[in-house]
Write an enzyme that holds these catalytic residues in place. Sequence first.
Site, PDB file in Angstrom:
ATOM      1  N   CYS A 138       4.652   3.649   1.867  1.00 25.15           N
ATOM      2  CA  CYS A 138       3.851   4.308   3.054  1.00 25.15           C
ATOM      3  C   CYS A 138       2.688   5.011   2.255  1.00 25.15           C
ATOM      4  O   CYS A 138       2.740   5.475   0.922  1.00 25.15           O
ATOM      5  CB  CYS A 138       4.673   5.250   3.860  1.00 25.15           C
ATOM      6  N   SER A 189       1.802   7.896   2.390  1.00 21.08           N
ATOM      7  CA  SER A 189       2.060   9.191   2.131  1.00 21.08           C
ATOM      8  C   SER A 189       2.756   9.317   0.703  1.00 21.08           C
ATOM      9  O   SER A 189       2.482  10.319  -0.271  1.00 21.08           O
ATOM     10  CB  SER A 189       3.299   9.790   2.911  1.00 21.08           C
ATOM     11  N   HIS A 215      -0.178   9.150  -1.556  1.00 18.91           N
ATOM     12  CA  HIS A 215      -0.802  10.799  -1.473  1.00 18.91           C
ATOM     13  C   HIS A 215      -0.515  11.634  -2.452  1.00 18.91           C
ATOM     14  O   HIS A 215      -1.250  12.511  -2.989  1.00 18.91           O
ATOM     15  CB  HIS A 215      -0.736  11.479  -0.232  1.00 18.91           C
ATOM     16  N   HIS A 263      10.172   6.949   1.086  1.00 19.51           N
ATOM     17  CA  HIS A 263      10.888   7.647   2.240  1.00 19.51           C
ATOM     18  C   HIS A 263      11.124   6.752   3.263  1.00 19.51           C
ATOM     19  O   HIS A 263      11.105   7.299   4.467  1.00 19.51           O
ATOM     20  CB  HIS A 263      10.045   8.892   2.349  1.00 19.51           C
ATOM     21  N   CYS A 284      10.036   5.378   8.766  1.00 17.77           N
ATOM     22  CA  CYS A 284       8.710   6.040   8.686  1.00 17.77           C
ATOM     23  C   CYS A 284       7.882   5.485   9.363  1.00 17.77           C
ATOM     24  O   CYS A 284       7.609   5.571  10.675  1.00 17.77           O
ATOM     25  CB  CYS A 284       8.084   6.455   7.293  1.00 17.77           C
TER      26      CYS A 284
HETATM   27  P1  CND Z   1      -2.972   2.887   5.306  1.00 16.48           P
HETATM   28  O1  CND Z   1      -3.571   3.528   4.039  1.00 16.48           O
HETATM   29  O2  CND Z   1      -2.295   1.526   5.408  1.00 16.48           O
HETATM   30  O3  CND Z   1      -3.981   2.876   6.766  1.00 16.48           O
HETATM   31  C1  CND Z   1      -4.968   3.853   6.728  1.00 16.48           C
HETATM   32  C2  CND Z   1      -6.177   3.059   7.609  1.00 16.48           C
HETATM   33  O4  CND Z   1      -7.335   3.879   7.825  1.00 16.48           O
HETATM   34  C3  CND Z   1      -6.715   1.847   6.551  1.00 16.48           C
HETATM   35  O5  CND Z   1      -6.763   0.659   7.283  1.00 16.48           O
HETATM   36  C4  CND Z   1      -8.085   2.287   6.235  1.00 16.48           C
HETATM   37  O6  CND Z   1      -8.966   1.275   6.276  1.00 16.48           O
HETATM   38  C5  CND Z   1      -8.405   3.018   7.500  1.00 16.48           C
HETATM   39  N1  CND Z   1      -9.419   4.064   7.142  1.00 16.48           N
HETATM   40  C6  CND Z   1      -9.789   4.959   6.138  1.00 16.48           C
HETATM   41  N2  CND Z   1     -10.725   5.865   6.536  1.00 16.48           N
HETATM   42  C7  CND Z   1     -11.072   5.584   7.445  1.00 16.48           C
HETATM   43  C8  CND Z   1     -12.440   6.191   8.290  1.00 16.48           C
HETATM   44  N3  CND Z   1     -12.999   7.155   7.582  1.00 16.48           N
HETATM   45  N4  CND Z   1     -12.486   5.519   9.537  1.00 16.48           N
HETATM   46  C9  CND Z   1     -11.807   4.637  10.118  1.00 16.48           C
HETATM   47  N5  CND Z   1     -10.537   4.104   9.487  1.00 16.48           N
HETATM   48  C10 CND Z   1     -10.629   4.470   8.044  1.00 16.48           C
HETATM   49  O7  CND Z   1      -1.870   4.219   5.724  1.00 16.48           O
HETATM   50  P2  CND Z   1      -0.744   4.168   6.637  1.00 16.48           P
HETATM   51  O8  CND Z   1      -0.692   3.589   7.875  1.00 16.48           O
HETATM   52  O9  CND Z   1       0.691   3.913   5.596  1.00 16.48           O
HETATM   53  O10 CND Z   1      -0.591   5.868   6.938  1.00 16.48           O
HETATM   54  C11 CND Z   1      -1.813   6.544   7.604  1.00 16.48           C
HETATM   55  C12 CND Z   1      -1.497   8.295   7.529  1.00 16.48           C
HETATM   56  O11 CND Z   1      -0.288   8.602   7.980  1.00 16.48           O
HETATM   57  C13 CND Z   1      -1.435   8.459   6.173  1.00 16.48           C
HETATM   58  O12 CND Z   1      -2.411   9.709   5.735  1.00 16.48           O
HETATM   59  C14 CND Z   1       0.074   8.825   5.848  1.00 16.48           C
HETATM   60  O13 CND Z   1       0.259   9.727   5.012  1.00 16.48           O
HETATM   61  C15 CND Z   1       0.116   9.291   7.218  1.00 16.48           C
HETATM   62  C16 CND Z   1       1.758   9.583   7.670  1.00 16.48           C
HETATM   63  C17 CND Z   1       2.142  10.458   8.497  1.00 16.48           C
HETATM   64  C18 CND Z   1       3.459  10.539   8.944  1.00 16.48           C
HETATM   65  C19 CND Z   1       3.980  11.624   9.710  1.00 16.48           C
HETATM   66  O14 CND Z   1       5.048  11.827   9.967  1.00 16.48           O
HETATM   67  N6  CND Z   1       2.934  12.280  10.668  1.00 16.48           N
HETATM   68  C20 CND Z   1       4.343   9.751   8.341  1.00 16.48           C
HETATM   69  N7  CND Z   1       4.021   8.765   7.370  1.00 16.48           N
HETATM   70  C21 CND Z   1       2.702   8.687   6.954  1.00 16.48           C
HETATM   71 ZN    ZN Z   2       5.565   7.612   5.775  1.00 11.87          ZN
END
Ligand code: CND
Ligand code: ZN
Length: 375
Positions: A46, A48, A51, A68, A175
């Site tokens: 993921c 995260s 990050h 995770h 997740c």
């Molecule tokens: P992933 O990197 O696969 O997806 C992010 C997407 O955003 C990609 O397709 C990028 O091309 C796109 N992107 C980047 N910058 C921009 C922008 N400025 N405008 C539009 N699109 C853009 O990540 P993921 O889907 O695995 O995770 C997404 C987020 O969710 C990430 O920050 C992760 O840490 C977070 C997350 C949150 C939680 C929670 O419990 N809330 C759990 N896991 C992950």
């Molecule tokens: Zn996650």
Amino acid sequence: ATAGKVINCKAAIAWGPKQPLTIEDIEVAPPKAHEVRVKIVATGICRSDDHVLSGAISDMKFPAILGHEGAGIVESVGEGVKNLKPGDKVIPLFVPQCGECRCCTNSRSNLCDKHDIGPYIGLLLDRTSRFTCKGKPVYNFLSTSTFTEYTVLDEICVAKIDDNAPLEKVCLIGCGFSTGYGSAVNTAKVEPGSSCAVFGLGGVGLSVLIGCKVAGAAKIIGVDTNPDKFAKAKELGATDCINPNDYKEPIHEVLAKMSDGGLDYTFECIGNTKVMESALLATHFGCGTSVIVGLAPASARVSVDPMEMLTGRTLKGALFGGWKSRDDVPKLVADFMAKKFNLDGLITHRSTLDKINEGFDLLRKGDSIRTILQI
Ligand code: CND
Ligand code: ZN
Ligand code: ZN
């Protein structure tokens, strides 16, 4: 019969930000009271986890075992563990559910006071680790640590799931899938006929999209700067996809024109505070709701004009899609088994633990949605 003994196995160790993971021989001590040792069978990668490696999560302790989003089989249980036994299929939970704390006893919350979601402690509840490598303790990540053949979890961080569940798919319920899907159906409570926009079409954003579709949204707009993500988004239910780089006007104005003045629901699934601001502005005056799903760097701040809220917009956020983890993960797995949703669309690559760095590279380059590592 490994119960009660130290297990020697392989794990991917993170030594610090901006460094590749290395596969090492580690020792995993037996579970103590109210702990469970689990053989990890499959795990997703993921954003995260990345990050931590990019440094966006800056207060992590190293060396650590990240990961995770896994699924596995109970190897042995510590004293006092009543509801889990060796052989049970389980999903590790990065949001615990102790069932007793203020959040656990509040039906409107899915958090738990026993969490380790920043500031990061990196240890089990008794403030020690069961992992050692080269004679030194190794830290946990998000109460889970799945990039290893064996992990030890506090029992409040374990959900027992259906014996027939395919672990190489349902690991995503640990997740990405649950986080996105729940953000739509629990946190936003998307309604039939409504209009939605999802910013960021990775594993989390696409899962939001699946949730919006299941909830009956009439319009679902995918927003991503990488147009390679659009085909999959349309397959999963996006009615339109747009790239902010194709427009001169701010993206919230473009979206307002596409949605009769603004969307009912928007979701930020990137972790970019500027995009969080646009996502709020893209909701409709008087009635729109924007949900923060992405994890922003620790020091980042969102700037909001109070009028945006005073005039009836709602800004909210959730971890793990609002699901009460131990109660709801088994139900999500049952829903998967009953074919209420499909996870195949999220799985673009399959690999093994020794190729974990390549899995991270695919994510960083935008070439993968989810890589599942068979452990
Ligand atoms: P992933 O990197 O696969 O997806 C992010 C997407 O955003 C990609 O397709 C990028 O091309 C796109 N992107 C980047 N910058 C921009 C922008 N400025 N405008 C539009 N699109 C853009 O990540 P993921 O889907 O695995 O995770 C997404 C987020 O969710 C990430 O920050 C992760 O840490 C977070 C997350 C949150 C939680 C929670 O419990 N809330 C759990 N896991 C992950
Ligand atoms: Zn996650
Ligand atoms: Zn609790």
